[in-house]
Design a protein around this motif. Structure first.
Motif, mmCIF file in Angstrom:
data_model
loop_
_atom_site.group_PDB
_atom_site.id
_atom_site.type_symbol
_atom_site.label_atom_id
_atom_site.label_comp_id
_atom_site.label_asym_id
_atom_site.label_seq_id
_atom_site.Cartn_x
_atom_site.Cartn_y
_atom_site.Cartn_z
ATOM 1 N N GLY A 102 0.843 -1.187 0.000
ATOM 2 C CA GLY A 102 0.000 0.000 0.000
ATOM 3 C C GLY A 102 0.876 1.234 0.000
ATOM 4 N N HIS A 103 0.594 2.161 0.884
ATOM 5 C CA HIS A 103 1.385 3.345 1.194
ATOM 6 C C HIS A 103 1.290 4.470 0.165
ATOM 7 C CE1 HIS A 103 4.298 5.708 3.344
ATOM 8 N NE2 HIS A 103 5.160 5.686 2.340
ATOM 9 N N THR A 104 1.361 4.171 -1.118
ATOM 10 C CA THR A 104 1.407 5.235 -2.121
ATOM 11 C C THR A 104 0.031 5.795 -2.467
ATOM 12 O OG1 THR A 104 1.222 3.715 -3.999
ATOM 13 C CG2 THR A 104 3.459 4.200 -3.184
ATOM 14 N N HIS A 105 -1.021 5.051 -2.136
ATOM 15 C CA HIS A 105 -2.403 5.426 -2.445
ATOM 16 C C HIS A 105 -2.664 5.422 -3.959
ATOM 17 C CE1 HIS A 105 -3.431 7.375 1.674
ATOM 18 N NE2 HIS A 105 -2.331 6.645 1.787
ATOM 19 N N TYR A 106 -1.784 4.791 -4.720
ATOM 20 C CA TYR A 106 -1.927 4.650 -6.173
ATOM 21 C C TYR A 106 -2.186 3.191 -6.516
ATOM 22 C CZ TYR A 106 -0.167 9.190 -7.835
ATOM 23 O OH TYR A 106 -0.014 10.517 -8.144
ATOM 24 N N PRO A 107 -3.211 2.899 -7.308
ATOM 25 C CA PRO A 107 -3.382 1.533 -7.805
ATOM 26 C C PRO A 107 -2.186 1.162 -8.693
ATOM 27 C CG PRO A 107 -5.314 2.881 -8.291
ATOM 28 C CD PRO A 107 -4.257 3.797 -7.800
ATOM 29 N N TYR A 108 -1.714 -0.061 -8.533
ATOM 30 C CA TYR A 108 -0.539 -0.516 -9.292
ATOM 31 C C TYR A 108 -0.660 -2.013 -9.514
ATOM 32 C CZ TYR A 108 4.413 -1.360 -10.368
ATOM 33 O OH TYR A 108 5.591 -1.731 -10.958
ATOM 34 N N LEU A 109 -0.323 -2.447 -10.709
ATOM 35 C CA LEU A 109 -0.326 -3.874 -11.012
ATOM 36 C C LEU A 109 0.710 -4.133 -12.086
ATOM 37 C CD1 LEU A 109 -1.540 -6.759 -10.821
ATOM 38 C CD2 LEU A 109 -3.211 -6.041 -12.534
ATOM 39 N N GLU A 110 1.678 -4.983 -11.765
ATOM 40 C CA GLU A 110 2.660 -5.425 -12.738
ATOM 41 C C GLU A 110 2.784 -6.933 -12.632
ATOM 42 O OE1 GLU A 110 7.171 -4.678 -14.403
ATOM 43 O OE2 GLU A 110 6.513 -3.580 -12.627
ATOM 44 N N GLU A 111 2.452 -7.607 -13.722
ATOM 45 C CA GLU A 111 2.541 -9.060 -13.779
ATOM 46 C C GLU A 111 3.760 -9.444 -14.611
ATOM 47 O OE1 GLU A 111 -1.358 -11.297 -13.969
ATOM 48 O OE2 GLU A 111 -1.991 -9.310 -14.683
ATOM 49 N N MET A 112 4.749 -10.000 -13.938
ATOM 50 C CA MET A 112 5.959 -10.474 -14.601
ATOM 51 C C MET A 112 5.911 -11.993 -14.662
ATOM 52 S SD MET A 112 8.539 -7.918 -12.613
ATOM 53 C CE MET A 112 7.462 -7.474 -11.244
ATOM 54 N N GLU A 113 6.855 -12.581 -15.320
ATOM 55 C CA GLU A 113 6.856 -14.033 -15.477
ATOM 56 C C GLU A 113 6.921 -14.750 -14.131
ATOM 57 O OE1 GLU A 113 9.666 -17.351 -17.543
ATOM 58 O OE2 GLU A 113 9.289 -15.504 -18.675
ATOM 59 N N ASP A 114 7.730 -14.228 -13.210
ATOM 60 C CA ASP A 114 7.954 -14.921 -11.936
ATOM 61 C C ASP A 114 7.333 -14.232 -10.734
ATOM 62 O OD1 ASP A 114 9.691 -12.720 -12.089
ATOM 63 O OD2 ASP A 114 11.202 -13.699 -10.845
ATOM 64 N N LEU A 115 6.732 -13.045 -10.931
ATOM 65 C CA LEU A 115 6.264 -12.270 -9.793
ATOM 66 C C LEU A 115 5.178 -11.291 -10.219
ATOM 67 C CD1 LEU A 115 6.773 -11.484 -6.752
ATOM 68 C CD2 LEU A 115 8.389 -9.774 -7.625
ATOM 69 N N THR A 116 4.141 -11.185 -9.386
ATOM 70 C CA THR A 116 3.120 -10.150 -9.565
ATOM 71 C C THR A 116 3.268 -9.172 -8.409
ATOM 72 O OG1 THR A 116 1.608 -11.628 -10.716
ATOM 73 C CG2 THR A 116 0.644 -9.675 -9.679
ATOM 74 N N VAL A 117 3.336 -7.887 -8.735
ATOM 75 C CA VAL A 117 3.473 -6.820 -7.749
ATOM 76 C C VAL A 117 2.221 -5.965 -7.854
ATOM 77 C CG1 VAL A 117 4.883 -4.886 -6.958
ATOM 78 C CG2 VAL A 117 5.965 -6.830 -8.120
ATOM 79 N N LEU A 118 1.550 -5.739 -6.716
ATOM 80 C CA LEU A 118 0.306 -4.980 -6.804
ATOM 81 C C LEU A 118 0.066 -4.111 -5.585
ATOM 82 C CD1 LEU A 118 -2.192 -6.298 -4.908
ATOM 83 C CD2 LEU A 118 -1.886 -8.134 -6.558
ATOM 84 N N ASN A 119 -0.658 -3.049 -5.837
ATOM 85 C CA ASN A 119 -1.127 -2.119 -4.820
ATOM 86 C C ASN A 119 -2.591 -1.838 -5.155
ATOM 87 O OD1 ASN A 119 -1.802 0.263 -3.376
ATOM 88 N ND2 ASN A 119 0.302 0.970 -3.398
ATOM 89 N N PRO A 120 -3.507 -2.059 -4.200
ATOM 90 C CA PRO A 120 -4.923 -1.816 -4.495
ATOM 91 C C PRO A 120 -5.289 -0.337 -4.582
ATOM 92 C CG PRO A 120 -4.639 -2.412 -2.207
ATOM 93 C CD PRO A 120 -3.295 -2.582 -2.854
ATOM 94 N N GLY A 121 -4.366 0.545 -4.178
ATOM 95 C CA GLY A 121 -4.705 1.962 -4.079
ATOM 96 C C GLY A 121 -5.326 2.232 -2.716
ATOM 97 N N SER A 122 -6.038 3.310 -2.585
ATOM 98 C CA SER A 122 -6.653 3.679 -1.307
ATOM 99 C C SER A 122 -8.156 3.842 -1.448
ATOM 100 C CB SER A 122 -6.051 4.991 -0.790
ATOM 101 O OG SER A 122 -6.744 5.435 0.361
ATOM 102 N N LEU A 123 -8.874 3.302 -0.473
ATOM 103 C CA LEU A 123 -10.329 3.486 -0.439
ATOM 104 C C LEU A 123 -10.716 4.817 0.205
ATOM 105 C CD1 LEU A 123 -11.596 -0.097 0.399
ATOM 106 C CD2 LEU A 123 -12.290 1.298 -1.555
ATOM 107 N N SER A 124 -9.813 5.434 0.963
ATOM 108 C CA SER A 124 -10.160 6.665 1.672
ATOM 109 C C SER A 124 -9.528 7.924 1.096
ATOM 110 C CB SER A 124 -9.773 6.543 3.148
ATOM 111 O OG SER A 124 -10.532 5.522 3.757
ATOM 112 N N TYR A 125 -8.264 7.820 0.669
ATOM 113 C CA TYR A 125 -7.540 9.001 0.179
ATOM 114 C C TYR A 125 -6.795 8.690 -1.116
ATOM 115 C CZ TYR A 125 -8.486 10.631 4.905
ATOM 116 O OH TYR A 125 -9.108 10.994 6.080
ATOM 117 N N PRO A 126 -7.520 8.414 -2.196
ATOM 118 C CA PRO A 126 -6.845 8.086 -3.454
ATOM 119 C C PRO A 126 -6.042 9.273 -3.980
ATOM 120 C CG PRO A 126 -9.200 8.387 -3.805
ATOM 121 C CD PRO A 126 -8.981 8.441 -2.324
#
Length: 162
Positions: free
Chosen positions: A108-132
């Motif tokens: 979390g922390h950044t309040h930005y939605p993020y999604l990167e799907e790589m061959e060996d790893l998926t990195v994601l941030n859902p974003g923020s429900l309160s302070y996008p």
């Protein structure tokens, strides 16, 4: 299997309740930190396993700074991200995730939605429900669905502005 991933609610849980109403039933709920006290009652709102980590604003919380667990065939690492410098880059977090041999790392922390799907790893941030903070500033969360073949699918979903 349907997993709801949220972050940075900061004790303002109206949008979390809206996301829950929209997505229930779910098989697990993951919160990537900055709950600010909501960890006491969120489990009462859902009938599934809940995974919470401590964020940089969870000052007096006994929550762990990280959680590692398995859902389906996926080994998952959850952290708030501030200890890995995610505001600048996810490189350190990715390196840590690979060293632990996880397939999915959530932050979390950044309040930005993020999604990167790589061959060996998926990195994601859902974003923020309160302070996008992303352009348009719509409250966001992520749904991870593991299909019958065991493959994970990810989708950011948005609520109207609070």
């Amino acid at each position: 299997m349907k997993i709801l991933v949220v972050s940075d609610t900061h004790g303002h849980d109206e949008n979390l309740m809206c996301a829950l109403q929209r997505e229930l039933p779910i098989d697990a709920l993951i919160h990537c930190g900055d709950l600010e006290g909501s960890e006491e009652y969120i489990p009462e709102a859902v009938e599934c396993p809940c995974y919470f980590v401590r964020g940089n604003n969870d000052f007096f919380s006994d929550l762990p700074k990280e959680e590692e667990f398995t859902l389906g065939n996926y080994r998952i690492l959850v952290t708030h991200g501030h200890l890995y410098g995610v505001s600048m880059s996810t490189c350190v977090l990715e390196e840590e995730a690979r060293s632990r041999q996880v397939q999915v790392v959530m932050f979390g922390h950044t309040h930005y939605p993020y999604l990167e799907e790589m061959e060996d790893l998926t990195v994601l941030n859902p974003g923020s429900l309160s302070y996008p903070r992303q352009p348009g500033r719509k409250p966001s969360y992520l749904v991870m669905e593991i299909d019958e073949q065991g493959k994970a699918h990810y989708e950011h979903r948005y609520l109207e502005k609070a």
